[in-house]
Design a protein around this motif. Structure first.
Motif, short mmCIF file in Angstrom:
data_model
loop_
_atom_site.label_atom_id
_atom_site.label_comp_id
_atom_site.label_asym_id
_atom_site.label_seq_id
_atom_site.Cartn_x
_atom_site.Cartn_y
_atom_site.Cartn_z
N PRO A 100 0.80 -1.23 0.00
CA PRO A 100 0.00 0.00 0.00
C PRO A 100 0.83 1.27 0.00
CG PRO A 100 -0.85 -1.56 1.61
CD PRO A 100 0.46 -2.10 1.13
N PHE A 101 2.08 1.21 0.48
CA PHE A 101 2.86 2.42 0.60
C PHE A 101 3.79 2.65 -0.59
CE2 PHE A 101 1.41 3.35 4.76
CZ PHE A 101 1.15 2.12 5.34
N SER A 102 3.74 1.75 -1.56
CA SER A 102 4.66 1.90 -2.69
C SER A 102 4.11 2.86 -3.73
CB SER A 102 4.91 0.55 -3.34
OG SER A 102 3.74 0.09 -3.99
N GLY A 103 2.88 3.26 -3.56
CA GLY A 103 2.32 4.15 -4.57
C GLY A 103 1.50 3.34 -5.55
#
Lengths: 117, 112
Positions: A100-103
């Motif tokens: 989710p935090f990789s873009g």
């Protein structure tokens, strides 16, 4: 395929009829989204599928709307007993969600234009 | 509730000038923010992503800034061209960070 494919590209239906809109995501993309865009308006989130997880249906506007996805491929958005306010472009998008935090860059199809008369 | 605001009025500029579009958000702490371009009758197309620990990101004539204190992102197009005319949308991850929530977009018109 090369991109997200949606069909039909245009659909005119009579009020009260059911419609089915189809989306073929990019091969290998595990996440699939449906958005609605009314004329001159922004994108409204409808539903999100990710792998075998339970879909996020929080954006579906009423129980007349439903969507299914077969594994990590085709999705169908169904609108039952269509109303005039359902007239909009229905956009499908897919992404290769690593974390989710990789873009989470998403790739859109050209949309299915629905007109309810 | 979470809210994303973009100027609903069209931005008209002359070719060669820098266009600056604004995206403000409330009740979010996004890990990243994205900008998309949408042409009439087409689906949105991804342009740039900026993460919360990045102040600025560039790609060719595009520049994006991200101020998490002001809760604002600015999108700049330098040396604008008529072909840049389109609607530009900002997007943030929603609940669970997986779905993207979009602003309503700002229409840019670049005159020759």
């Amino acid at each position: 395929g090369a991109g997200v494919s949606q069909s039909p590209s245009n659909k005119v239906t009579e009020k009260g009829k059911d419609v089915e809109l189809r989306c073929d995501p990019i091969s290998g993309h595990t996440a699939l989204y449906w958005y609605r865009q009314r004329l001159g308006q922004g994108l409204e989130f409808l539903i999100y599928f990710q792998g075998n997880s339970a879909p996020d249906k929080s954006g579906l506007p009423s129980d007349r709307f439903s969507a299914e996805r077969t594994g990590e491929s085709v999705s169908t958005l169904t609108i039952q007993r269509t109303q005039q306010e359902d007239s909009a472009v229905y956009l499908c998008a897919s992404s290769l969600l690593r974390d989710p935090f990789s873009g989470n860059t998403i790739y859109f199809g050209e949309g299915s234009w629905l007109t309810v008369v | 509730s979470q809210k994303i605001e973009q100027n609903s009025e069209a931005l008209n500029i002359q070719e060669g000038k820098t266009a600056t579009l604004t995206c403000n958000y409330t009740n979010y702490s996004p890990a990243y923010l994205q900008w998309y371009r949408q042409d009439p009758g087409r689906g949105p197309v991804f342009l740039l992503l900026i993460r919360e620990n990045e102040k600025e990101k560039r790609k060719e004539r595009l520049k994006v800034t991200f101020d998490t204190t002001l809760k604002q992102s600015l999108f700049h197009i330098t040396a604008s061209q008529p072909a840049d005319s389109a609607t530009y949308l900002c997007a943030l991850p929603g609940t669970g960070f997986q779905k993207l929530v979009f602003g309503t977009g700002t229409r840019l018109l670049v005159s020759p």
